[in-house]
Design a protein around this motif. Structure first.
Motif, PDB file in Angstrom:
ATOM      1  N   ALA A 111      75.453  -2.761  -3.661  1.00  0.00           N
ATOM      2  CA  ALA A 111      76.241  -3.592  -4.410  1.00  0.00           C
ATOM      3  C   ALA A 111      75.812  -4.582  -5.006  1.00  0.00           C
ATOM      4  O   ALA A 111      76.174  -4.791  -6.255  1.00  0.00           O
ATOM      5  CB  ALA A 111      77.555  -4.026  -3.495  1.00  0.00           C
ATOM      6  N   LEU A 112      74.903  -5.339  -4.611  1.00  0.00           N
ATOM      7  CA  LEU A 112      74.174  -6.497  -5.089  1.00  0.00           C
ATOM      8  C   LEU A 112      73.397  -5.918  -6.420  1.00  0.00           C
ATOM      9  O   LEU A 112      73.595  -6.580  -7.514  1.00  0.00           O
ATOM     10  CB  LEU A 112      73.225  -7.020  -4.323  1.00  0.00           C
ATOM     11  CG  LEU A 112      72.538  -8.416  -4.625  1.00  0.00           C
ATOM     12  CD1 LEU A 112      73.543  -9.454  -5.045  1.00  0.00           C
ATOM     13  CD2 LEU A 112      71.689  -8.817  -3.708  1.00  0.00           C
ATOM     14  N   LYS A 113      72.737  -4.791  -6.258  1.00  0.00           N
ATOM     15  CA  LYS A 113      71.974  -4.390  -7.576  1.00  0.00           C
ATOM     16  C   LYS A 113      72.991  -3.741  -8.493  1.00  0.00           C
ATOM     17  O   LYS A 113      72.699  -4.146  -9.838  1.00  0.00           O
ATOM     18  CB  LYS A 113      71.183  -3.070  -7.056  1.00  0.00           C
ATOM     19  CG  LYS A 113      69.941  -3.480  -6.181  1.00  0.00           C
ATOM     20  CD  LYS A 113      69.028  -2.469  -5.778  1.00  0.00           C
ATOM     21  CE  LYS A 113      67.946  -2.807  -4.899  1.00  0.00           C
ATOM     22  NZ  LYS A 113      67.125  -1.750  -4.528  1.00  0.00           N
ATOM     23  N   LEU A 114      74.055  -3.224  -8.216  1.00  0.00           N
ATOM     24  CA  LEU A 114      74.924  -2.727  -9.299  1.00  0.00           C
ATOM     25  C   LEU A 114      75.607  -3.790  -9.816  1.00  0.00           C
ATOM     26  O   LEU A 114      76.189  -3.622 -11.085  1.00  0.00           O
ATOM     27  CB  LEU A 114      75.976  -1.526  -8.824  1.00  0.00           C
ATOM     28  CG  LEU A 114      74.997  -0.398  -8.289  1.00  0.00           C
ATOM     29  CD1 LEU A 114      76.028   0.477  -7.524  1.00  0.00           C
ATOM     30  CD2 LEU A 114      74.352   0.323  -9.456  1.00  0.00           C
ATOM     31  N   LYS A 115      76.189  -4.824  -9.042  1.00  0.00           N
ATOM     32  CA  LYS A 115      77.220  -5.857  -9.504  1.00  0.00           C
ATOM     33  C   LYS A 115      76.575  -7.287  -9.178  1.00  0.00           C
ATOM     34  O   LYS A 115      77.228  -8.238  -8.863  1.00  0.00           O
ATOM     35  CB  LYS A 115      78.495  -5.775  -8.811  1.00  0.00           C
ATOM     36  CG  LYS A 115      79.165  -4.421  -9.109  1.00  0.00           C
ATOM     37  CD  LYS A 115      80.428  -4.198  -8.500  1.00  0.00           C
ATOM     38  CE  LYS A 115      80.939  -2.907  -8.566  1.00  0.00           C
ATOM     39  NZ  LYS A 115      82.194  -2.739  -7.772  1.00  0.00           N
ATOM     40  N   ILE A 119      78.409 -10.838  -8.072  1.00  0.00           N
ATOM     41  CA  ILE A 119      78.319 -11.279  -6.641  1.00  0.00           C
ATOM     42  C   ILE A 119      77.430 -12.402  -6.575  1.00  0.00           C
ATOM     43  O   ILE A 119      77.523 -13.359  -5.687  1.00  0.00           O
ATOM     44  CB  ILE A 119      77.503 -10.121  -5.983  1.00  0.00           C
ATOM     45  CG1 ILE A 119      78.567  -9.091  -5.882  1.00  0.00           C
ATOM     46  CG2 ILE A 119      76.909 -10.563  -4.632  1.00  0.00           C
ATOM     47  CD1 ILE A 119      77.774  -7.702  -5.115  1.00  0.00           C
ATOM     48  N   ARG A 120      76.407 -12.528  -7.570  1.00  0.00           N
ATOM     49  CA  ARG A 120      75.738 -14.034  -7.688  1.00  0.00           C
ATOM     50  C   ARG A 120      76.706 -15.085  -7.679  1.00  0.00           C
ATOM     51  O   ARG A 120      76.292 -16.176  -7.051  1.00  0.00           O
ATOM     52  CB  ARG A 120      74.700 -14.008  -8.778  1.00  0.00           C
ATOM     53  CG  ARG A 120      73.552 -14.980  -8.769  1.00  0.00           C
ATOM     54  CD  ARG A 120      72.751 -14.985  -7.516  1.00  0.00           C
ATOM     55  NE  ARG A 120      72.756 -15.981  -6.742  1.00  0.00           N
ATOM     56  CZ  ARG A 120      72.170 -15.999  -5.583  1.00  0.00           C
ATOM     57  NH1 ARG A 120      71.379 -15.213  -5.195  1.00  0.00           N
ATOM     58  NH2 ARG A 120      72.267 -17.213  -5.054  1.00  0.00           N
ATOM     59  N   ARG A 121      77.615 -15.149  -8.471  1.00  0.00           N
ATOM     60  CA  ARG A 121      78.820 -16.110  -8.808  1.00  0.00           C
ATOM     61  C   ARG A 121      79.494 -16.261  -7.228  1.00  0.00           C
ATOM     62  O   ARG A 121      79.422 -17.564  -6.964  1.00  0.00           O
ATOM     63  CB  ARG A 121      79.535 -15.816  -9.792  1.00  0.00           C
ATOM     64  CG  ARG A 121      79.137 -15.946 -11.265  1.00  0.00           C
ATOM     65  CD  ARG A 121      80.222 -16.038 -12.185  1.00  0.00           C
ATOM     66  NE  ARG A 121      80.902 -14.797 -12.229  1.00  0.00           N
ATOM     67  CZ  ARG A 121      80.539 -13.577 -12.870  1.00  0.00           C
ATOM     68  NH1 ARG A 121      79.500 -13.596 -13.695  1.00  0.00           N
ATOM     69  NH2 ARG A 121      80.998 -12.404 -12.879  1.00  0.00           N
ATOM     70  N   ILE A 122      79.687 -15.386  -6.454  1.00  0.00           N
ATOM     71  CA  ILE A 122      80.097 -15.748  -5.426  1.00  0.00           C
ATOM     72  C   ILE A 122      79.385 -16.302  -4.278  1.00  0.00           C
ATOM     73  O   ILE A 122      79.755 -17.334  -3.820  1.00  0.00           O
ATOM     74  CB  ILE A 122      81.011 -14.283  -4.631  1.00  0.00           C
ATOM     75  CG1 ILE A 122      81.936 -13.670  -5.607  1.00  0.00           C
ATOM     76  CG2 ILE A 122      81.165 -14.317  -3.240  1.00  0.00           C
ATOM     77  CD1 ILE A 122      82.305 -12.437  -5.472  1.00  0.00           C
TER      78      ILE A 122
END
Length: 131
Positions: A111-115, A119-122
C-alpha cells in the motif's frame, strides 16, 4: 510484509520472565535444568531462551498467565508487564527483562508503494502528534 515507520510512544510496557517468589530461577538456569514456561508469546519466548542456551518446554496459554506457576503448571511465565502490580498480587517476581514494547504505526508495504503520497501525509501527521 509490514513497515513500522513510527513508534507512537504510547502503551509502553515490557515482556518479562516471572516466577513464584522463592523460586531459584538463576540457579535453575545456571544448572541447565529444563524449565516449563507458560506464555502466549511462544515465538519470542523460544527465541529468548534459545539465545541463552536454556532448555524450555513452552505451554501456550491465554488469559490469566499468572496462575500457571501458582497451580504447578509451569515454573515461569513470559508475559507483558506494565506496572508489575498483577505479578505482586499473585506472589510472582520479575526475573528477566526480554524486551520493551510500545504501540507502533504499521503500514502495509504494498500500500505504501501504491499510495505513497497520502500515506506519507498520515505518517507525518502522526509523527507531528507524537513530538
Amino acid at each position: 510484509g509490514l513497515y513500522q515507520p513510527l513508534d507512537l510512544q504510547i502503551a509502553k510496557c515490557r515482556i518479562s520472565v516471572a516466577v513464584r517468589s522463592g523460586f531459584d530461577y538463576a540457579n535453575m538456569v545456571k544448572k541447565g535444568s529444563r524449565l516449563t514456561v507458560a506464555t502466549k508469546y511462544v515465538a519470542i519466548s523460544r527465541e529468548f531462551f534459545a539465545s541463552k542456551g536454556v532448555h524450555v518446554d513452552l505451554i501456550k496459554l491465554y488469559g490469566s498467565m499468572e496462575l500457571a506457576p501458582l497451580v504447578g503448571m509451569a515454573d515461569a511465565i513470559v508475559d507483558l508487564v506494565s506496572t508489575g502490580n498483577t505479578l505482586k498480587a499473585n506472589q510472582l517476581v520479575e526475573v528477566e527483562h526480554i524486551m520493551d514494547i510500545s504501540s507502533r504505526l504499521v503500514v502495509n508495504q504494498a500500500a505504501l508503494k501504491l499510495k505513497q503520497a497520502p500515506i506519507r501525509r498520515i505518517i507525518d501527521a502522526f509523527e507531528s502528534a507524537v513530538r
